[in-house]
Write a protein that holds these residues in place. Structure first.
Motif, PDB file in Angstrom:
ATOM      1  N   ASP A 144     -11.979  -0.937  -1.908  1.00  0.00           N
ATOM      2  CA  ASP A 144     -12.914  -0.402  -0.484  1.00  0.00           C
ATOM      3  C   ASP A 144     -13.571   0.651  -1.196  1.00  0.00           C
ATOM      4  O   ASP A 144     -13.345   1.517  -1.247  1.00  0.00           O
ATOM      5  CB  ASP A 144     -11.981   0.087   0.600  1.00  0.00           C
ATOM      6  CG  ASP A 144     -12.840   0.205   1.649  1.00  0.00           C
ATOM      7  OD1 ASP A 144     -14.123   0.658   1.546  1.00  0.00           O
ATOM      8  OD2 ASP A 144     -12.282   0.056   2.863  1.00  0.00           O
ATOM      9  N   GLN A 194       0.987  -1.122  -0.013  1.00  0.00           N
ATOM     10  CA  GLN A 194       0.153   0.002   0.002  1.00  0.00           C
ATOM     11  C   GLN A 194       1.036   1.073   0.145  1.00  0.00           C
ATOM     12  O   GLN A 194       2.071   1.416   0.207  1.00  0.00           O
ATOM     13  CB  GLN A 194      -1.033   0.030   1.271  1.00  0.00           C
ATOM     14  CG  GLN A 194      -1.822  -1.174   1.376  1.00  0.00           C
ATOM     15  CD  GLN A 194      -2.978  -0.822   2.288  1.00  0.00           C
ATOM     16  OE1 GLN A 194      -2.685  -0.307   3.431  1.00  0.00           O
ATOM     17  NE2 GLN A 194      -3.942  -1.793   2.269  1.00  0.00           N
ATOM     18  N   ALA A 246      -7.068   6.039  -3.656  1.00  0.00           N
ATOM     19  CA  ALA A 246      -8.537   5.375  -3.608  1.00  0.00           C
ATOM     20  C   ALA A 246      -8.931   4.767  -4.802  1.00  0.00           C
ATOM     21  O   ALA A 246      -9.874   4.104  -4.662  1.00  0.00           O
ATOM     22  CB  ALA A 246      -9.334   6.398  -2.792  1.00  0.00           C
ATOM     23  N   SER A 305      -8.411   1.546  -4.997  1.00  0.00           N
ATOM     24  CA  SER A 305      -8.668   0.841  -3.737  1.00  0.00           C
ATOM     25  C   SER A 305     -10.011  -0.012  -4.007  1.00  0.00           C
ATOM     26  O   SER A 305     -10.927   0.033  -4.682  1.00  0.00           O
ATOM     27  CB  SER A 305      -9.100   1.762  -2.724  1.00  0.00           C
ATOM     28  OG  SER A 305      -9.440   1.072  -1.325  1.00  0.00           O
TER      29      SER A 305
END
Length: 87
Positions: A69, A39, A64, A67
């Protein structure tokens, strides 16, 4: 990796080796980030900010994008929208 690609494009860096040199980190660090095996740490974010003057919010937003998520992606999309409204 959108963040690394943005650094290359925005700051006219030829390749990942140029990124690692600019950030003063070993090339395998950037390689692991590029390949999703590591990361982007707080240290790397700070190095990007201090080296290129890129706002931390922008760094986090670009990170992001890659990502998995959904909550992270939604949060940083909102941050970007608010920053644009404040401009």
């Amino acid at each position: 990796m959108k963040l690394l690609d943005a650094l290359k494009e925005k700051y006219d860096l030829k390749n990942d080796a140029a990124i690692s040199k600019a950030l003063e980190v070993a090339p395998p660090v950037i390689s692991r980030i590029r390949n999703g095996k590591a990361q982007v740490s707080a240290d790397i974010m700070i190095r990007i900010h201090e080296t290129f003057g890129m706002p931390i919010a922008e760094i986090k937003a670009l990170y992001a994008i890659d990502s998995n998520d959904a909550g992270v992606q939604k949060y940083w999309a909102m941050v970007q929208a608010i920053e644009k409204e404040l401009e």
